[in-house]
Design an enzyme around this catalytic site. Structure first.
Site, PDB file in Angstrom:
ATOM      1  N   ASP A 124      35.697  49.844 113.632  1.00 20.29           N
ATOM      2  CA  ASP A 124      34.782  49.625 112.514  1.00 20.29           C
ATOM      3  C   ASP A 124      35.562  49.173 111.281  1.00 20.29           C
ATOM      4  O   ASP A 124      36.559  49.801 110.895  1.00 20.29           O
ATOM      5  CB  ASP A 124      34.003  50.901 112.200  1.00 20.29           C
ATOM      6  CG  ASP A 124      32.893  50.662 111.192  1.00 20.29           C
ATOM      7  OD1 ASP A 124      31.809  50.221 111.613  1.00 20.29           O
ATOM      8  OD2 ASP A 124      33.115  50.923 109.988  1.00 20.29           O
ATOM      9  N   ASP A 141      31.583  36.985 106.774  1.00 17.85           N
ATOM     10  CA  ASP A 141      31.567  36.384 108.109  1.00 17.85           C
ATOM     11  C   ASP A 141      32.973  35.959 108.523  1.00 17.85           C
ATOM     12  O   ASP A 141      33.364  36.115 109.687  1.00 17.85           O
ATOM     13  CB  ASP A 141      30.632  35.176 108.128  1.00 17.85           C
ATOM     14  CG  ASP A 141      29.163  35.576 108.024  1.00 17.85           C
ATOM     15  OD1 ASP A 141      28.865  36.773 108.187  1.00 17.85           O
ATOM     16  OD2 ASP A 141      28.333  34.675 107.777  1.00 17.85           O
ATOM     17  N   GLU A 167      29.448  45.378 111.418  1.00 17.81           N
ATOM     18  CA  GLU A 167      30.895  45.254 111.297  1.00 17.81           C
ATOM     19  C   GLU A 167      31.604  46.157 112.300  1.00 17.81           C
ATOM     20  O   GLU A 167      32.725  46.589 112.093  1.00 17.81           O
ATOM     21  CB  GLU A 167      31.358  45.597 109.872  1.00 17.81           C
ATOM     22  CG  GLU A 167      31.099  47.025 109.431  1.00 17.81           C
ATOM     23  CD  GLU A 167      29.739  47.216 108.766  1.00 17.81           C
ATOM     24  OE1 GLU A 167      29.546  48.270 108.138  1.00 17.81           O
ATOM     25  OE2 GLU A 167      28.876  46.323 108.870  1.00 17.81           O
TER      26      GLU A 167
END
Length: 261
Positions: A124, A141, A167
């Site tokens: 993460d 992005d 994410e």
């Protein structure tokens, strides 16, 4: 040399066209052979040429066109299946495809066709919201693509990675023992920390927290995910940019953790 006869190969087109055309020619000669004794030499030659070239031209052309279209359809279906299983932003497996592949491996492990061992990592991105808020979603992005590429760069062989959340990524290491699994997790964390991320010339540090479990013995994807997710929460709570890891063997558990800044 073995000929590729897969649905997307030219070998299949050529073999089926040749075999089908030969069959049509054989049928034409077989049917017309009853008339051969009564024909003059010139008429016999003409009949044989007709039996040869008519199936060759008409049947061969039809079969080639048909097999060519079937090949195109197979290629399209293959491309669509890849698109359906891939996260469009990061080019790794999407959540559904990733979980399906892991569950398929665990099914094979239960049937003792593959090693009943491996590891699941949940990766993460730390403070990702601040990237979107301060740099913009385009930069967010870019960060996700860089993280995904960095993860893939640390994997080998049958290892797989998928994007399972905004994410959040997951990594499955089939057959890996606890030592290798923890080293892979640390390598991912370290490489992402060292990655150069400077959108529009503005350097921005990246880091990830990783929760993981190495298993040996029967388990399920759901159980592994719960354990890995719990360790991810632990890594986040302990300050982020670290690995929290558990090794579990046939119902027993041992913990391993690592932090590197």
């Amino acid at each position: 040399m073995r000929i590729d006869l897969s649905p997307t190969s030219w070998g299949r087109v050529v073999v089926v066209t040749a075999a089908g055309t030969a069959f049509f020619i054989a049928v034409a000669f077989s049917v017309d052979s009853f008339n051969f004794p009564s024909l003059s030499p010139q008429a016999l030659l003409w009949a044989k040429l007709t039996d040869l070239f008519l199936p060759l031209v008409l049947g061969g052309s039809f079969l080639f066109f048909l097999m060519w279209k079937i090949r195109q359809l197979a290629i399209t279906q293959k491309e669509l299946s890849v698109i359906a299983a891939t996260d469009s932003l990061t080019a790794v497996f999407n959540r559904g495809a990733f979980s399906m592949l892991v569950e398929a491996y665990l099914d094979q492990a239960r049937n003792q066709t593959v090693a009943d061992a491996g590891a699941l990592l949940i990766v993460d991105a730390d403070h990702f919201k601040s990237i979107n808020d301060r740099l913009g979603h385009d930069c967010g992005d870019q960060a996700l693509r860089l993280i995904a590429a960095t993860i893939k760069g640390q994997l080998h062989g049958a290892d797989i990675v998928g994007r399972i959340g905004g994410e959040e990524f997951a990594v499955f290491l089939p057959g890996a023992d606890a030592t290798r699994s923890f080293l892979v997790a640390e390598s991912i964390r370290r490489r992402i920390r060292e990655a150069e991320f400077a959108p529009d010339g503005r350097p921005w540090p990246l880091s990830v927290s990783i929760g993981g479990i190495a298993f040996s013995g029967p388990t399920t994807y759901h159980d592994m995910f719960q354990v890995a997710d719990r360790h991810l929460y632990k890594a986040k709570s302990n300050g982020r940019d670290q690995v929290s890891f558990e090794s579990r063997r046939s119902g027993t558990a041992g913990n391993a953790g690592g932090t590197m800044h």
